[in-house]
Scaffold this motif. Structure first.
Motif, PDB file in Angstrom:
ATOM      1  N   THR A  48       0.794  -1.232   0.000  1.00 37.42           N
ATOM      2  CA  THR A  48       0.000   0.000   0.000  1.00 37.42           C
ATOM      3  C   THR A  48       0.826   1.281   0.000  1.00 37.42           C
ATOM      4  OG1 THR A  48      -0.035  -0.007   2.403  1.00 37.42           O
ATOM      5  CG2 THR A  48      -1.836  -1.161   1.279  1.00 37.42           C
ATOM      6  N   CYS A  49       0.127   2.381  -0.326  1.00 35.10           N
ATOM      7  CA  CYS A  49       0.721   3.726  -0.352  1.00 35.10           C
ATOM      8  C   CYS A  49      -0.176   4.663   0.443  1.00 35.10           C
ATOM      9  CB  CYS A  49       0.786   4.205  -1.800  1.00 35.10           C
ATOM     10  SG  CYS A  49       1.248   5.946  -1.968  1.00 35.10           S
ATOM     11  N   SER A  50       0.450   5.607   1.125  1.00 41.13           N
ATOM     12  CA  SER A  50      -0.313   6.491   1.996  1.00 41.13           C
ATOM     13  C   SER A  50      -0.061   7.960   1.686  1.00 41.13           C
ATOM     14  CB  SER A  50       0.117   6.168   3.435  1.00 41.13           C
ATOM     15  OG  SER A  50      -0.566   6.964   4.315  1.00 41.13           O
ATOM     16  N   ILE A  51       0.508   8.239   0.536  1.00 38.96           N
ATOM     17  CA  ILE A  51       0.979   9.595   0.255  1.00 38.96           C
ATOM     18  C   ILE A  51      -0.171  10.604   0.243  1.00 38.96           C
ATOM     19  CG2 ILE A  51       0.959   9.538  -2.305  1.00 38.96           C
ATOM     20  CD1 ILE A  51       3.919  10.791  -0.304  1.00 38.96           C
ATOM     21  N   ARG A  52      -1.312  10.181  -0.300  1.00 35.76           N
ATOM     22  CA  ARG A  52      -2.506  11.023  -0.253  1.00 35.76           C
ATOM     23  C   ARG A  52      -3.672  10.149   0.184  1.00 35.76           C
ATOM     24  NH1 ARG A  52       0.784  12.818  -4.127  1.00 35.76           N
ATOM     25  NH2 ARG A  52       0.368  10.952  -5.312  1.00 35.76           N
ATOM     26  N   GLU A  53      -4.752  10.828   0.646  1.00 39.90           N
ATOM     27  CA  GLU A  53      -5.873  10.053   1.165  1.00 39.90           C
ATOM     28  C   GLU A  53      -6.428   9.090   0.116  1.00 39.90           C
ATOM     29  OE1 GLU A  53      -8.962  12.494   2.747  1.00 39.90           O
ATOM     30  OE2 GLU A  53     -10.119  10.718   3.372  1.00 39.90           O
ATOM     31  N   LYS A  54      -6.446   9.528  -1.128  1.00 43.37           N
ATOM     32  CA  LYS A  54      -6.981   8.688  -2.219  1.00 43.37           C
ATOM     33  C   LYS A  54      -6.235   7.364  -2.337  1.00 43.37           C
ATOM     34  CE  LYS A  54      -9.232  11.407  -5.745  1.00 43.37           C
ATOM     35  NZ  LYS A  54      -8.870  12.392  -6.755  1.00 43.37           N
ATOM     36  N   VAL A  80      -1.407  -7.251   4.321  1.00 48.43           N
ATOM     37  CA  VAL A  80      -1.333  -5.834   3.971  1.00 48.43           C
ATOM     38  C   VAL A  80       0.052  -5.331   4.332  1.00 48.43           C
ATOM     39  CG1 VAL A  80      -2.328  -3.537   4.317  1.00 48.43           C
ATOM     40  CG2 VAL A  80      -3.790  -5.564   4.499  1.00 48.43           C
ATOM     41  N   GLY A  81       0.791  -4.850   3.312  1.00 46.42           N
ATOM     42  CA  GLY A  81       2.146  -4.349   3.561  1.00 46.42           C
ATOM     43  C   GLY A  81       2.268  -2.891   3.154  1.00 46.42           C
ATOM     44  N   GLY A  82       3.450  -2.337   3.293  1.00 48.90           N
ATOM     45  CA  GLY A  82       3.728  -0.988   2.797  1.00 48.90           C
ATOM     46  C   GLY A  82       3.340   0.119   3.755  1.00 48.90           C
ATOM     47  N   CYS A  83       3.135   1.312   3.178  1.00 53.53           N
ATOM     48  CA  CYS A  83       3.035   2.530   3.989  1.00 53.53           C
ATOM     49  C   CYS A  83       1.750   2.648   4.803  1.00 53.53           C
ATOM     50  CB  CYS A  83       3.246   3.744   3.089  1.00 53.53           C
ATOM     51  SG  CYS A  83       4.934   3.762   2.416  1.00 53.53           S
ATOM     52  N   VAL A  84       0.603   2.172   4.276  1.00 59.17           N
ATOM     53  CA  VAL A  84      -0.621   2.219   5.086  1.00 59.17           C
ATOM     54  C   VAL A  84      -0.510   1.209   6.235  1.00 59.17           C
ATOM     55  CG1 VAL A  84      -3.141   1.935   5.102  1.00 59.17           C
ATOM     56  CG2 VAL A  84      -2.019   2.946   3.110  1.00 59.17           C
ATOM     57  N   ALA A  85       0.099   0.071   5.963  1.00 57.70           N
ATOM     58  CA  ALA A  85       0.307  -0.944   7.009  1.00 57.70           C
ATOM     59  C   ALA A  85       1.157  -0.341   8.131  1.00 57.70           C
ATOM     60  CB  ALA A  85       0.998  -2.172   6.422  1.00 57.70           C
ATOM     61  N   GLN A  86       2.221   0.367   7.737  1.00 53.92           N
ATOM     62  CA  GLN A  86       3.098   0.990   8.728  1.00 53.92           C
ATOM     63  C   GLN A  86       2.345   2.046   9.530  1.00 53.92           C
ATOM     64  OE1 GLN A  86       6.432  -0.044   9.031  1.00 53.92           O
ATOM     65  NE2 GLN A  86       6.161   1.036  10.958  1.00 53.92           N
ATOM     66  N   PHE A  98     -10.858  -9.684   8.415  1.00 55.29           N
ATOM     67  CA  PHE A  98     -10.371 -10.933   7.786  1.00 55.29           C
ATOM     68  C   PHE A  98      -8.909 -10.836   7.345  1.00 55.29           C
ATOM     69  CE2 PHE A  98     -12.504  -8.699   4.235  1.00 55.29           C
ATOM     70  CZ  PHE A  98     -11.440  -8.606   3.344  1.00 55.29           C
ATOM     71  N   VAL A  99      -8.269  -9.673   7.555  1.00 54.06           N
ATOM     72  CA  VAL A  99      -6.834  -9.571   7.208  1.00 54.06           C
ATOM     73  C   VAL A  99      -6.051 -10.444   8.174  1.00 54.06           C
ATOM     74  CG1 VAL A  99      -4.832  -8.010   7.274  1.00 54.06           C
ATOM     75  CG2 VAL A  99      -6.932  -7.295   6.115  1.00 54.06           C
ATOM     76  N   ASP A 100      -5.066 -11.215   7.643  1.00 56.46           N
ATOM     77  CA  ASP A 100      -4.295 -12.130   8.495  1.00 56.46           C
ATOM     78  C   ASP A 100      -2.989 -11.523   8.961  1.00 56.46           C
ATOM     79  OD1 ASP A 100      -5.934 -14.670   8.145  1.00 56.46           O
ATOM     80  OD2 ASP A 100      -5.625 -14.027   6.070  1.00 56.46           O
ATOM     81  N   ILE A 101      -2.356 -10.754   8.062  1.00 57.41           N
ATOM     82  CA  ILE A 101      -1.055 -10.214   8.459  1.00 57.41           C
ATOM     83  C   ILE A 101      -0.876  -8.778   7.964  1.00 57.41           C
ATOM     84  CG2 ILE A 101       0.042 -11.499   6.512  1.00 57.41           C
ATOM     85  CD1 ILE A 101       2.611 -11.472   8.320  1.00 57.41           C
ATOM     86  N   VAL A 102      -0.411  -7.936   8.889  1.00 58.73           N
ATOM     87  CA  VAL A 102      -0.092  -6.547   8.559  1.00 58.73           C
ATOM     88  C   VAL A 102       1.418  -6.435   8.723  1.00 58.73           C
ATOM     89  CG1 VAL A 102      -0.370  -4.141   9.287  1.00 58.73           C
ATOM     90  CG2 VAL A 102      -2.312  -5.727   9.460  1.00 58.73           C
ATOM     91  N   PHE A 103       2.105  -6.062   7.654  1.00 60.15           N
ATOM     92  CA  PHE A 103       3.563  -5.937   7.786  1.00 60.15           C
ATOM     93  C   PHE A 103       4.035  -4.592   7.246  1.00 60.15           C
ATOM     94  CE2 PHE A 103       4.879  -6.896   3.375  1.00 60.15           C
ATOM     95  CZ  PHE A 103       3.708  -7.456   2.877  1.00 60.15           C
ATOM     96  N   GLY A 104       4.886  -3.928   8.012  1.00 64.31           N
ATOM     97  CA  GLY A 104       5.298  -2.567   7.700  1.00 64.31           C
ATOM     98  C   GLY A 104       6.423  -2.504   6.681  1.00 64.31           C
ATOM     99  N   THR A 105       6.913  -1.286   6.470  1.00 66.26           N
ATOM    100  CA  THR A 105       7.900  -1.046   5.408  1.00 66.26           C
ATOM    101  C   THR A 105       9.285  -1.630   5.731  1.00 66.26           C
ATOM    102  OG1 THR A 105       8.363   1.100   6.399  1.00 66.26           O
ATOM    103  CG2 THR A 105       6.776   1.068   4.618  1.00 66.26           C
ATOM    104  N   PRO A 168       8.441  10.369   5.931  1.00 64.36           N
ATOM    105  CA  PRO A 168       9.385  10.144   7.038  1.00 64.36           C
ATOM    106  C   PRO A 168       8.779   9.301   8.176  1.00 64.36           C
ATOM    107  CG  PRO A 168       9.414  12.446   6.369  1.00 64.36           C
ATOM    108  CD  PRO A 168       8.262  11.802   5.652  1.00 64.36           C
ATOM    109  N   TYR A 169       7.459   9.361   8.313  1.00 60.41           N
ATOM    110  CA  TYR A 169       6.815   8.620   9.404  1.00 60.41           C
ATOM    111  C   TYR A 169       6.565   7.161   9.047  1.00 60.41           C
ATOM    112  CZ  TYR A 169       6.281  13.477  10.576  1.00 60.41           C
ATOM    113  OH  TYR A 169       6.563  14.799  10.817  1.00 60.41           O
ATOM    114  N   VAL A 170       6.385   6.898   7.764  1.00 59.59           N
ATOM    115  CA  VAL A 170       6.074   5.514   7.379  1.00 59.59           C
ATOM    116  C   VAL A 170       7.267   4.746   6.797  1.00 59.59           C
ATOM    117  CG1 VAL A 170       3.582   5.819   7.115  1.00 59.59           C
ATOM    118  CG2 VAL A 170       5.082   6.308   5.171  1.00 59.59           C
ATOM    119  N   ARG A 171       8.311   5.454   6.419  1.00 57.52           N
ATOM    120  CA  ARG A 171       9.507   4.768   5.895  1.00 57.52           C
ATOM    121  C   ARG A 171      10.684   4.900   6.850  1.00 57.52           C
ATOM    122  NH1 ARG A 171       9.269   1.659   0.821  1.00 57.52           N
ATOM    123  NH2 ARG A 171       7.117   2.056   0.299  1.00 57.52           N
TER     124      ARG A 171
END
Ligand code: SAH
Ligand code: SF4
Ligand code: F3S
Length: 471
Positions: A48-54, A80-86, A98-105, A168-171
């Protein structure tokens, strides 16, 4: 043993594309085959990406679509991985149970062990720990077809803290990979047929500084010496740190493409200050002049944000004025979006959605004229084009342009898409393969691509930069 399949949906920037290939490589090692067919998958991941709300909404709407899959196939693992996960961590499990695993950046290296754990004991996992080293996992390239062009992340994180930005907060904090590791990875890609490399970092100009490694310009020189690589690109360079040394690389390095992406964000000094960009429009324009002096053909593209809190009509006029002064070859324009953690979320004087929309449209309309003019200026010129592969079958917007199965596509050094016809064993002679650099005479400019005709059949060069040749 039964085959296991992984489907992965990537949202966001090139760094996510690179991480996706690392995720694939890690999971291949525990028996997963990458599939483009979601129905076949035993494990579905969204990076995932979190740069903008969209972008964040895009991730949740994809997860929404997975509910029915999960019902049909209860053993399916959803990650669910990436920046929204973080950013969201275990809140994702509340929102999408129903999500099984959330993994950050920073958890890509730990993912295979986590998935193996999950296969044994089906328990939800959240892994968003930050790490201070980058795991040496090389991305999978086995299923790239054909691997003419690829990304290599040279650093992770960002220390700049622009007030609108979540990165800077998610990476996490900026950290650079060792040059030997990067060079060995690129050599392996060159051996497997890759010809163009894009080096990635949020601010490549500060590469190696913290760790006392070589400078970014020195790294470019080393990449320039790798046999088999014919083109080098990089993104992104922060204007405040764009050094004279790097500018000179555009003149000195034969493989460095004549293109720089130099995000400016605004043309107003008041807004640049509020954004914490740490340069003024005057400083930015000075850098543009230096770049054009070092490399007259250079294409310059940028990012712009409209509707940053407090942006007045006059600030916006300054942005349009800067665009007229620079005449960018391309521009990514965004409407400001409040992001969690980013300081600007607390700035008052928010610009209304209606004003943001109107400013965005005005800006896009203005840019269209420059993009088209840049393309049109190439008509009649001969460009060296890196052949990427057969062209897309959709017809060109202009119906007078022939489209057939001999249509191919490639890019100029300035990163413009060029479509052309190559007829095997006819006028143009030899068979063409992706990865070759050929000379094309540009005979038509569309808004976002060019059409041309191969010249000097048989002549190709792996090392021709972006110079125009006399037509
Ligand atoms: N590191 C790069 C940019 C990465 S983000 C740099 O500094 O240039 C890509 C682009 O997204 C940014 O250049 C900016 O234009 C845009 N962006 C980032 N945060 C945003 C926000 N909150 N709202 C709208 N656009 C944003
Ligand atoms: Fe975000 Fe600024 Fe860092 Fe770019 S430099 S990633 S815009 S904080
Ligand atoms: Fe998006 Fe994260 Fe890249 S927020 S732009 S995927 S660094």
């Amino acid at each position: 043993m039964k085959h296991k399949y992984l489907y992965i949906n990537t949202i966001g920037c090139q760094m996510n594309v690179y991480d996706t290939r690392r995720i694939i490589a890690g999971l291949q090692a525990i028996g997963y085959h990458h599939t483009p067919d979601m129905e076949q998958a035993d494990l579905i991941i969204v990076n995932t990406c979190s740069i903008r709300e969209k972008a964040e909404q895009k991730a949740f709407s994809f997860l929404g679509r997975l509910a029915s899959f999960k019902k049909k196939k209860p053993g399916l693992i959803v990650g669910v991985g990436g920046c929204v996960a973080q950013q969201e961590g275990k809140a994702i499990l509340k929102r999408v149970p129903f999500v099984d695993i959330v993994f950050g950046t920073h958890a890509v290296g730990r993912l295979p062990a986590r998935i193996s754990e999950m296969e044994k004991h089906h328990q939800q996992i959240v892994d968003i720990e930050f790490a201070d080293t980058i795991e040496p996992i090389r991305p999978s390239i086995t299923d790239m077809n054909p691997p003419v062009s690829g990304f290599v992340t040279i650093m992770r994180g960002c220390d700049n803290f622009c007030t609108y930005c979540i990165v800077p907060y998610v990476r996490g904090r900026e950290i650079s990979r060792k040059p030997e590791e990067i060079l060995n990875e690129i050599k392996a890609y060159a051996d497997s047929g890759m010809r163009e490399i894009t080096l990635l970092g949020q601010n490549v100009n500060s590469y190696g500084k913290k760790e006392g490694l070589c400078s970014f310009s020195e790294l470019l020189e080393k990449v320039n010496r790798i046999d088999g690589i014919s083109r080098i690109r990089f993104t992104t360079s922060h204007p405040k740190d764009l050094s004279d040394e790097l500018i000179q690389c555009f003149a000195a390095l034969d493989k460095l493409c004549s293109h720089i992406h130099l995000p400016v964000q605004s043309g107003s000094n008041t807004i640049l200050k509020k954004m914490n960009r740490r340069y003024t429009r005057e400083r930015y324009l000075e850098k543009i002049e230096k770049l054009r002096a070092a490399c007259p053909d250079i294409a310059i593209t940028s990012d712009m944000i409209v509707g940053f809190p407090g942006e007045t009509d006059s600030d916006f006029e300054d942005t349009l004025d800067l665009m007229k002064t620079v005449a960018f070859d391309g521009l990514f324009a965004f409407s400001y979006s409040d992001r969690p953690h980013a300081p600007a979320v607390h700035f008052t004087e928010k610009v209304s959605e209606t004003d943001k929309k109107a400013r965005l449209q005005k800006l896009l309309d203005l840019q269209e004229t420059y993009t088209r003019a840049g393309n049109t200026s190439l008509v009649g010129k001969i460009e060296s084009v890196l052949v990427e592969g057969p062209g897309k079958k959709q017809p060109a917007t202009d119906s007078s342009v022939d489209v057939d199965e001999n249509q191919w596509t490639g890019r100029t050094s300035t990163n413009r898409i060029v479509n052309f016809i190559w007829k095997e064993n006819t006028l143009h002679g030899t068979p063409l393969t992706p990865g070759e650099i050929i000379l094309i005479k540009i005979n038509r400019a569309l808004s976002h691509s060019l059409w041309g005709e191969p010249v000097h059949p048989g002549i190709s060069s792996q090392n021709i930069k972006g110079e125009h040749y006399a037509a």
